[in-house]
Write an enzyme that holds these catalytic residues in place. Sequence first.
Site, PDB file in Angstrom:
ATOM      1  N   TYR A   1      -1.028   1.428  -3.239  1.00 21.94           N
ATOM      2  CA  TYR A   1      -1.245   2.860  -3.518  1.00 21.94           C
ATOM      3  C   TYR A   1      -2.493   3.144  -3.439  1.00 21.94           C
ATOM      4  CZ  TYR A   1       3.678   2.931  -5.547  1.00 21.94           C
ATOM      5  OH  TYR A   1       5.078   3.260  -5.390  1.00 21.94           O
TER       6      TYR A   1
ATOM      7  N   LYS B   1       3.690 -12.407  -4.783  1.00 28.96           N
ATOM      8  CA  LYS B   1       4.351 -12.925  -3.651  1.00 28.96           C
ATOM      9  C   LYS B   1       3.295 -13.853  -3.102  1.00 28.96           C
ATOM     10  CE  LYS B   1       7.206 -13.095  -0.443  1.00 28.96           C
ATOM     11  NZ  LYS B   1       8.448 -13.735  -0.244  1.00 28.96           N
TER      12      LYS B   1
ATOM     13  N   ASP C   1      10.679 -11.452  -4.653  1.00 33.01           N
ATOM     14  CA  ASP C   1      11.973 -11.631  -4.104  1.00 33.01           C
ATOM     15  C   ASP C   1      13.059 -12.400  -5.124  1.00 33.01           C
ATOM     16  OD1 ASP C   1      10.335 -13.595  -3.425  1.00 33.01           O
ATOM     17  OD2 ASP C   1      11.280 -13.849  -1.451  1.00 33.01           O
TER      18      ASP C   1
ATOM     19  N   ASP D   1       6.901  -0.682  -9.066  1.00 31.21           N
ATOM     20  CA  ASP D   1       7.378   0.448  -8.639  1.00 31.21           C
ATOM     21  C   ASP D   1       9.034  -0.239  -8.116  1.00 31.21           C
ATOM     22  OD1 ASP D   1       8.381   3.055  -7.881  1.00 31.21           O
ATOM     23  OD2 ASP D   1       8.046   2.226  -5.643  1.00 31.21           O
TER      24      ASP D   1
ATOM     25  N   ASP E   1      13.049   0.196 -10.619  1.00 34.29           N
ATOM     26  CA  ASP E   1      14.219   0.943 -10.351  1.00 34.29           C
ATOM     27  C   ASP E   1      15.392  -0.040 -10.536  1.00 34.29           C
ATOM     28  OD1 ASP E   1      12.841   3.061  -9.649  1.00 34.29           O
ATOM     29  OD2 ASP E   1      14.066   3.550  -7.928  1.00 34.29           O
TER      30      ASP E   1
HETATM   31  C1  IPM Z   1       7.439   5.991  -9.742  1.00 33.97           C
HETATM   32  C2  IPM Z   1       7.729   7.044  -8.461  1.00 33.97           C
HETATM   33  C3  IPM Z   1       6.189   7.083  -7.780  1.00 33.97           C
HETATM   34  C4  IPM Z   1       5.718   5.826  -7.570  1.00 33.97           C
HETATM   35  C5  IPM Z   1       6.517   7.970  -6.590  1.00 33.97           C
HETATM   36  C6  IPM Z   1       7.310   9.575  -6.726  1.00 33.97           C
HETATM   37  C7  IPM Z   1       4.727   8.442  -5.966  1.00 33.97           C
HETATM   38  O1  IPM Z   1       8.556   6.391  -7.594  1.00 33.97           O
HETATM   39  O2  IPM Z   1       7.057   6.819 -10.651  1.00 33.97           O
HETATM   40  O3  IPM Z   1       8.097   4.969  -9.808  1.00 33.97           O
HETATM   41  O4  IPM Z   1       6.033   5.314  -6.539  1.00 33.97           O
HETATM   42  O5  IPM Z   1       5.008   5.526  -8.407  1.00 33.97           O
HETATM   43 MN    MN Z   2       9.497   4.557  -8.399  1.00 33.49          MN
END
Ligand code: IPM
Ligand code: MN
Length: 355
Positions: free
Chosen positions: A138, A190, A224, A248, A252
């Site tokens: 990032y 990793k 992984d 990130d 999710d």
């Molecule tokens: C998150 C989102 C952001 C990230 C994006 C929107 C830039 O996916 O907050 O997890 O990758 O950090």
């Molecule tokens: Mn995200």
Amino acid sequence: MAGEYRIAVIPGDGTGPEVIREGLKVIRAAAARFGFAIKTKEFDFGGERYKRTGETLPDGAVGELRKFDAIYLGAIGHPDVAPGILEKGILLRLRFELDQYINLRPVKLYPGVKCPLAGKGPEDIDFVVVRENTEDLYSGMGGVQYKGTPNEVATQIMVATRFGVERCVRFAFELARRRAKKKTLHLIAKTNVLTWCGDLWWRVFNEVGEKDFPDIKREYAHVDAACMWFVKNPEWFDVIVTPNMFGDIITDLGAMIQGGMGIAAGGNLNPGGVSMFEPIGGSAPKYTGKNVINPLAAICAGAMMLDHLGEAKAARAVEAAVMHVTANKLKDLAAGRMGYSTSEVGDLVAGALGR
Ligand code: IPM
Ligand code: MN
């Protein structure tokens, strides 16, 4: 004397404003009950403003946001704006310029919430991901050359600094100590491929742990494999520390095992500065204005904000109210399937607070 907190509110794009409205409803109810005051100022940063003015964050915005006690953010992302413009221009810029170097993302399955993992319940899924939030892929370093030609070259550089890794790792060890649960910190990286960046993480993790946190058990998983364990043995985890991009992705996955984007919240923390709290899902544009989106993630982000502001009792009460609602009211956490509208879910949580 009771506290008064100044909150900068950025409702943002899509369903952001709808969920933030419910979050503020609950925060105000908590303020009334626990005897503190909330003063908000709204900022219209997001896709609509960008379309109107061509500006992501106006000059002086970051300076102004610095003066608040916290920032409460809905969502950034607009279907009419090319990917990256709003994300980099608003969300990442705020995280970076405000030096919010921790992205704290709890993964906790609340009672009554459907978990896609067979045989796993709330006692199995309760961990926290400490995602480094200012470095890694990032960083924005790299570039493109000969764009659009057969010779095009693109680089996007993974950055790890001793300073950045160490402050993140220390935060995570301290959190594992404070939680006093399994007293375990997992590094997820990793190291078998990222033999420079991953190795820096590995060495700092072990040096800091050995010297200053001998009471905290250190564990390691490649990213992984960690994805596999999240599904197979989520009960192994207590606190996780991980670089930005892996964080990130795995959060999710974490959100899904705790019931989905409707519930997953996070905090972008600068322990010595201004922190920003947000639901971790996106702007969900297709649900905009329909009053069907789940506001619990925003409400939980609000609870994290209260905790950060020092209102720990209020934060715990909001979390308990959310659990009461998931256990007794909602049919499902998905947008449109809750059995209640967005604003009704806000009312339910605010009501449960007074129980
Ligand atoms: C998150 C989102 C952001 C990230 C994006 C929107 C830039 O996916 O907050 O997890 O990758 O950090
Ligand atoms: Mn995200």
